[in-house]
Design a protein around this motif. Structure first.
Motif, PDB file in Angstrom:
ATOM      1  N   UNK A  70     -61.194 -21.566 -41.557  1.00 46.25           N
ATOM      2  CA  UNK A  70     -60.937 -20.069 -41.950  1.00 46.25           C
ATOM      3  C   UNK A  70     -60.947 -19.433 -40.534  1.00 46.25           C
ATOM      4  N   UNK A  71     -60.509 -18.317 -40.414  1.00 43.94           N
ATOM      5  CA  UNK A  71     -60.458 -17.387 -39.650  1.00 43.94           C
ATOM      6  C   UNK A  71     -60.760 -16.118 -39.630  1.00 43.94           C
ATOM      7  N   UNK A  72     -61.923 -16.363 -38.505  1.00 45.06           N
ATOM      8  CA  UNK A  72     -62.617 -14.819 -38.462  1.00 45.06           C
ATOM      9  C   UNK A  72     -62.976 -14.528 -37.552  1.00 45.06           C
ATOM     10  N   UNK A  73     -63.167 -12.998 -37.275  1.00 44.59           N
ATOM     11  CA  UNK A  73     -62.747 -12.300 -36.084  1.00 44.59           C
ATOM     12  C   UNK A  73     -61.800 -11.672 -35.188  1.00 44.59           C
ATOM     13  N   UNK A  74     -60.735 -12.784 -35.612  1.00 41.40           N
ATOM     14  CA  UNK A  74     -59.354 -13.379 -35.185  1.00 41.40           C
ATOM     15  C   UNK A  74     -59.745 -14.849 -34.260  1.00 41.40           C
ATOM     16  N   UNK A  75     -60.475 -15.236 -35.257  1.00 44.39           N
ATOM     17  CA  UNK A  75     -61.102 -16.914 -34.105  1.00 44.39           C
ATOM     18  C   UNK A  75     -61.123 -17.943 -35.333  1.00 44.39           C
ATOM     19  N   UNK A  76     -60.540 -18.898 -35.112  1.00 52.75           N
ATOM     20  CA  UNK A  76     -60.113 -20.144 -36.162  1.00 52.75           C
ATOM     21  C   UNK A  76     -61.508 -20.655 -35.816  1.00 52.75           C
ATOM     22  N   UNK A  77     -62.181 -20.698 -36.988  1.00 56.67           N
ATOM     23  CA  UNK A  77     -63.531 -21.875 -36.795  1.00 56.67           C
ATOM     24  C   UNK A  77     -62.741 -23.683 -37.942  1.00 56.67           C
ATOM     25  N   UNK A  78     -62.919 -24.396 -37.631  1.00 56.60           N
ATOM     26  CA  UNK A  78     -62.356 -25.752 -38.256  1.00 56.60           C
ATOM     27  C   UNK A  78     -63.686 -26.565 -38.632  1.00 56.60           C
ATOM     28  N   UNK A  79     -63.761 -26.497 -39.894  1.00 57.44           N
ATOM     29  CA  UNK A  79     -65.283 -27.287 -40.453  1.00 57.44           C
ATOM     30  C   UNK A  79     -64.864 -28.708 -41.121  1.00 57.44           C
ATOM     31  N   UNK A  80     -65.427 -29.554 -40.141  1.00 55.63           N
ATOM     32  CA  UNK A  80     -65.283 -31.247 -40.421  1.00 55.63           C
ATOM     33  C   UNK A  80     -67.087 -31.639 -40.297  1.00 55.63           C
ATOM     34  N   UNK A  81     -67.228 -32.543 -41.397  1.00 54.97           N
ATOM     35  CA  UNK A  81     -68.577 -32.752 -42.247  1.00 54.97           C
ATOM     36  C   UNK A  81     -68.980 -33.451 -40.239  1.00 54.97           C
ATOM     37  N   UNK A  82     -68.576 -34.936 -40.044  1.00 56.92           N
ATOM     38  CA  UNK A  82     -68.480 -35.470 -39.655  1.00 56.92           C
ATOM     39  C   UNK A  82     -67.822 -36.037 -38.006  1.00 56.92           C
ATOM     40  N   UNK A  83     -67.810 -35.523 -36.686  1.00 58.43           N
ATOM     41  CA  UNK A  83     -67.174 -34.448 -36.024  1.00 58.43           C
ATOM     42  C   UNK A  83     -66.305 -36.328 -35.282  1.00 58.43           C
ATOM     43  N   UNK A  84     -66.643 -37.493 -35.789  1.00 60.29           N
ATOM     44  CA  UNK A  84     -65.704 -38.400 -35.119  1.00 60.29           C
ATOM     45  C   UNK A  84     -64.811 -38.961 -36.525  1.00 60.29           C
ATOM     46  N   UNK A  85     -64.829 -37.674 -37.202  1.00 55.82           N
ATOM     47  CA  UNK A  85     -63.481 -38.142 -37.818  1.00 55.82           C
ATOM     48  C   UNK A  85     -62.720 -37.041 -37.527  1.00 55.82           C
TER      49      UNK A  85
END
Length: 153
Positions: A70-85
């Motif tokens: 999702x882009x918020x305030x001109x920044x792209x945020x990437x969501x993943x539950x387990x960062x190892x994946x």
């Protein structure tokens, strides 16, 4: 812009978490929701982007992707539950922040110019780990200012 970050609620949305997230412009939930109504309750505070975690296996959770951006305030945020994946190279994909949960351990770290942010678990306490949520402020200059807010029980 002020972004609330929550994860690992496991069916429990504490009043302290709701209080900590009041006034945010958007909420990111990094999975292990545990009760679909939690997302509806969070939407009373601000728009929500949520993903499912490894405990979100009931068919109701299929409305949530395993990952999302999702882009918020001109920044792209990437969501993943387990960062190892993690299945992308954040810097190459233009991602400003990777938001994750799963470990229940709050973490703020930077890899080059990418923020890796785990708000910790906001639901039931696990072992000795704190109960927490996070806030990411996007400054007028476009910088990300993350912080962890530990909650009392």
């Amino acid at each position: 812009m002020k972004i609330g970050v929550i994860s690992d609620t496991h069916g429990l949305l504490r009043p302290q978490a709701v209080s900590a997230l009041e006034g945010v412009d958007h909420i990111l939930h990094a999975g292990d929701i545990g009760n679909i109504e939690i997302v509806a309750e969070l939407r009373n505070l601000a728009p929500v982007t949520a993903i499912r975690g490894n405990v979100d296996t009931h068919r109701d959770y299929h409305q949530f992707a395993a990952t999302d951006a999702v882009e918020l305030g001109g920044k792209l945020f990437y969501l993943i539950h387990n960062v190892k994946e993690l299945d992308v190279v954040p810097g190459a994909a233009g991602i400003a922040a990777v938001i994750y949960g799963h470990s229940h351990k709050p973490e703020i770290r930077w890899e080059k110019d990418v923020l890796f942010f785990n708000p910790g678990a906001a639901g039931p306490r696990r072992f000795y780990l704190p109960i927490a949520v996070g806030i990411i402020q996007i400054t007028a200059a476009g910088k990300l200012k993350p912080r962890i807010i530990e909650l009392s029980e």
